[in-house]
Motif scaffolding. Sequence first.
Motif, mmCIF file in Angstrom:
data_model
loop_
_atom_site.group_PDB
_atom_site.id
_atom_site.type_symbol
_atom_site.label_atom_id
_atom_site.label_comp_id
_atom_site.label_asym_id
_atom_site.label_seq_id
_atom_site.Cartn_x
_atom_site.Cartn_y
_atom_site.Cartn_z
ATOM 1 N N ARG A 94 2.640 -16.158 -7.269
ATOM 2 C CA ARG A 94 3.542 -16.138 -8.418
ATOM 3 C C ARG A 94 2.820 -16.418 -9.733
ATOM 4 N NH1 ARG A 94 8.687 -16.338 -6.832
ATOM 5 N NH2 ARG A 94 9.079 -16.679 -4.629
ATOM 6 N N ARG A 95 1.619 -15.942 -9.850
ATOM 7 C CA ARG A 95 0.880 -16.126 -11.094
ATOM 8 C C ARG A 95 0.908 -14.869 -11.951
ATOM 9 N NH1 ARG A 95 -3.415 -20.290 -10.314
ATOM 10 N NH2 ARG A 95 -3.127 -21.042 -8.204
ATOM 11 N N ALA A 96 1.496 -13.790 -11.418
ATOM 12 C CA ALA A 96 1.488 -12.541 -12.196
ATOM 13 C C ALA A 96 2.610 -11.644 -11.720
ATOM 14 C CB ALA A 96 0.153 -11.822 -12.025
ATOM 15 N N ASN A 97 3.012 -10.731 -12.574
ATOM 16 C CA ASN A 97 3.924 -9.661 -12.176
ATOM 17 C C ASN A 97 3.169 -8.347 -12.276
ATOM 18 O OD1 ASN A 97 5.771 -11.885 -12.800
ATOM 19 N ND2 ASN A 97 7.321 -10.321 -12.425
ATOM 20 N N ILE A 98 3.457 -7.445 -11.330
ATOM 21 C CA ILE A 98 2.768 -6.153 -11.343
ATOM 22 C C ILE A 98 3.630 -5.153 -12.104
ATOM 23 C CG2 ILE A 98 1.894 -4.278 -9.907
ATOM 24 C CD1 ILE A 98 1.306 -6.311 -7.752
ATOM 25 N N VAL A 99 3.009 -4.389 -12.995
ATOM 26 C CA VAL A 99 3.723 -3.310 -13.688
ATOM 27 C C VAL A 99 3.506 -2.039 -12.876
ATOM 28 C CG1 VAL A 99 4.010 -2.063 -15.838
ATOM 29 C CG2 VAL A 99 3.189 -4.415 -15.864
ATOM 30 N N PRO A 100 4.556 -1.504 -12.248
ATOM 31 C CA PRO A 100 4.336 -0.321 -11.402
ATOM 32 C C PRO A 100 3.965 0.889 -12.254
ATOM 33 C CG PRO A 100 6.667 -0.785 -11.592
ATOM 34 C CD PRO A 100 5.963 -1.926 -12.250
ATOM 35 N N PRO A 101 3.161 1.804 -11.707
ATOM 36 C CA PRO A 101 2.791 3.001 -12.459
ATOM 37 C C PRO A 101 4.001 3.877 -12.753
ATOM 38 C CG PRO A 101 2.090 3.168 -10.182
ATOM 39 C CD PRO A 101 2.561 1.770 -10.378
ATOM 40 N N ALA A 102 3.872 4.701 -13.792
ATOM 41 C CA ALA A 102 5.030 5.486 -14.232
ATOM 42 C C ALA A 102 5.495 6.469 -13.168
ATOM 43 C CB ALA A 102 4.681 6.223 -15.515
ATOM 44 N N TRP A 103 4.566 6.972 -12.346
ATOM 45 C CA TRP A 103 4.986 7.979 -11.357
ATOM 46 C C TRP A 103 5.843 7.386 -10.258
ATOM 47 C CZ3 TRP A 103 3.028 6.423 -6.784
ATOM 48 C CH2 TRP A 103 1.819 5.722 -6.781
ATOM 49 N N LEU A 104 5.898 6.049 -10.175
ATOM 50 C CA LEU A 104 6.709 5.433 -9.124
ATOM 51 C C LEU A 104 8.156 5.248 -9.570
ATOM 52 C CD1 LEU A 104 6.236 4.465 -6.258
ATOM 53 C CD2 LEU A 104 5.819 2.190 -7.115
ATOM 54 N N HIS A 105 8.469 5.635 -10.796
ATOM 55 C CA HIS A 105 9.843 5.533 -11.268
ATOM 56 C C HIS A 105 10.713 6.562 -10.538
ATOM 57 C CE1 HIS A 105 13.242 5.508 -14.062
ATOM 58 N NE2 HIS A 105 12.836 4.276 -14.341
ATOM 59 N N PRO A 106 11.972 6.214 -10.193
ATOM 60 C CA PRO A 106 12.813 7.167 -9.454
ATOM 61 C C PRO A 106 12.918 8.534 -10.132
ATOM 62 C CG PRO A 106 13.956 5.081 -9.763
ATOM 63 C CD PRO A 106 12.592 4.894 -10.304
ATOM 64 N N ALA A 107 13.016 8.548 -11.468
ATOM 65 C CA ALA A 107 13.153 9.831 -12.166
ATOM 66 C C ALA A 107 11.916 10.691 -11.945
ATOM 67 C CB ALA A 107 13.362 9.580 -13.649
ATOM 68 N N SER A 108 10.741 10.063 -12.019
ATOM 69 C CA SER A 108 9.493 10.803 -11.818
ATOM 70 C C SER A 108 9.408 11.344 -10.397
ATOM 71 C CB SER A 108 8.312 9.887 -12.115
ATOM 72 O OG SER A 108 7.155 10.386 -11.525
ATOM 73 N N ALA A 122 11.902 11.982 -8.361
ATOM 74 C CA ALA A 122 12.889 13.055 -8.190
ATOM 75 C C ALA A 122 12.353 14.354 -8.786
ATOM 76 C CB ALA A 122 14.199 12.661 -8.861
ATOM 77 N N GLU A 123 11.671 14.224 -9.912
ATOM 78 C CA GLU A 123 11.088 15.415 -10.546
ATOM 79 C C GLU A 123 10.019 16.046 -9.641
ATOM 80 O OE1 GLU A 123 8.058 16.329 -14.116
ATOM 81 O OE2 GLU A 123 9.275 14.515 -14.312
ATOM 82 N N ILE A 124 9.203 15.185 -9.023
ATOM 83 C CA ILE A 124 8.162 15.708 -8.132
ATOM 84 C C ILE A 124 8.792 16.390 -6.924
ATOM 85 C CG2 ILE A 124 6.180 15.115 -6.708
ATOM 86 C CD1 ILE A 124 5.717 12.743 -8.599
ATOM 87 N N ILE A 125 9.854 15.782 -6.380
ATOM 88 C CA ILE A 125 10.519 16.393 -5.226
ATOM 89 C C ILE A 125 11.098 17.746 -5.616
ATOM 90 C CG2 ILE A 125 12.493 16.187 -3.662
ATOM 91 C CD1 ILE A 125 11.977 13.284 -3.439
ATOM 92 N N HIS A 126 11.679 17.798 -6.824
ATOM 93 C CA HIS A 126 12.202 19.077 -7.307
ATOM 94 C C HIS A 126 11.077 20.104 -7.390
ATOM 95 C CE1 HIS A 126 14.560 21.911 -9.637
ATOM 96 N NE2 HIS A 126 13.549 21.988 -10.486
ATOM 97 N N GLN A 127 9.951 19.685 -7.946
ATOM 98 C CA GLN A 127 8.792 20.578 -8.057
ATOM 99 C C GLN A 127 8.332 21.057 -6.672
ATOM 100 O OE1 GLN A 127 6.399 21.561 -10.434
ATOM 101 N NE2 GLN A 127 4.795 22.117 -8.988
ATOM 102 N N GLU A 128 8.336 20.109 -5.704
ATOM 103 C CA GLU A 128 7.842 20.458 -4.372
ATOM 104 C C GLU A 128 8.793 21.400 -3.643
ATOM 105 O OE1 GLU A 128 5.289 19.167 -2.304
ATOM 106 O OE2 GLU A 128 4.357 17.731 -3.658
ATOM 107 N N THR A 129 10.098 21.196 -3.821
ATOM 108 C CA THR A 129 11.034 21.974 -3.011
ATOM 109 C C THR A 129 11.475 23.257 -3.706
ATOM 110 O OG1 THR A 129 12.754 20.550 -3.882
ATOM 111 C CG2 THR A 129 11.978 20.074 -1.674
#
Lengths: 255, 185
Positions: A64-78, A80-87
């Motif tokens: 508990r000494r830090a919080n991780i900032v997740p990368p932008a591609w891990l956002h649900p919108a991103s 969903a966009e990749i899944i759209h691109q793939e399918t």
Amino acid sequence: MALPLPPGLVPTEVAFLCEMELVTIVPRQRLESIPLLSGATPALRPPHRAQIPLWLALLLKKQRRANIVPPAWLHPASLAEIIHQETNVDSEAFSPPPPPVMRSDGRGGARQYASNPEPKPGDLVLSPPFLPSCTADAPSGYLPYHWLEMSETLLAHAADDVPSAAEVRTLLRDLQEVRAAKMRGSTTQLEGGGGVVGLRGVGAMELAESRGFVQGVVDGVRKIGASVEQARREDEERGYGDEGADESDDEMGFE
Amino acid sequence: MSYYDLDAILTDAEKVPCKFEIEVPDLGYLDNNPSHPLKAHTPVSLPLWLAELLAIANRSANSQDSSPFLTLSMPQTLSSEVTSALKADPRAVPLRDQSHNFYALATRMMEIFEDLDMCAVLRRTFVTRAGETALHARKAGASDDYKVAGGEDFMRGLEAWERALFLRAHDGAKDSKVWMEGVKK
């Protein structure tokens, strides 16, 4: 003598390598720079963000000494966009890997991250985990090389830092299935004889998972075609003088 | 191919139909007719390793006369019925019923006959069935039960090469699933 392990990396080794990837954290406590073999870590001064390797970030997160900032591609919108691109957009190929990382040079121009402006042969070409593809400023909409391992690890250890973690989890399962189906489908390109399986944009974990299968299929096709290939080669050698142009095709064949 | 490769040994032992071009003394028992010579042009089944040698070797020592001891024909496994069934739908044919080492036998026969058509059909069959095999392997590897939903018939029809392929695809899916379950620790 048979080796105990198949060639290539197994999933656990891939996951270990993924821990070298840099991630962005928001420290909650001060921490001086630690001199490591892989280089000194930045000194942590809350609330300034810092980029440190994943293994250290997980350690700090657990304490508990830090919080991780997740990368932008891990956002649900991103995702969903990749899944759209793939399918829908391109149901044949995998979604493309992230573009080369550009850095501004402070004079209004941009050049590639950690590379010379004039590339020379023998220059260092950076590949994961030495590219900042999982930090907070990684572009959204592109899956980096270690996408599956990174997202699974983040969801397991830092789920409270990932926005709408449950949705991300479902989307990741979908994405994984879509891409696994493509990986299976990619081998059918070999049917025509001499087709090359395009694996651009495939992640490390997917490679580790499918390596045995893809190699097996390529091997099988090669063995089935071996006798015909042999006959073709003999023909070619006989007519070598006037068919020299065919040599380049030969290289592309299954060898 | 290793000397100790069991599949190669089993493929060598596959029977192929052939006919002797000459009368062979003391081989009558091959035609259920002991104590008589084996007449020329009697159809017999010989293991591949023997038939291949006799079909290639010259009957007499001088190289002018190049007629072999026997003529080889395609085994029933690779007959035109089977290939046309494979052309129609590769997934519907249980290859294991044809031969346990279907592809291995087929490649050996193609080395002798150089059949371009058959090569194309087999390649298509292998690739199509490989995709299906991987699908079942992933299902089996990524879930705990080994029962394959809906694909039992297909799985039973896999021959030796495809079984090896199934195993490799299954192990890959299994390894990554094991890691994914252990990542929380």
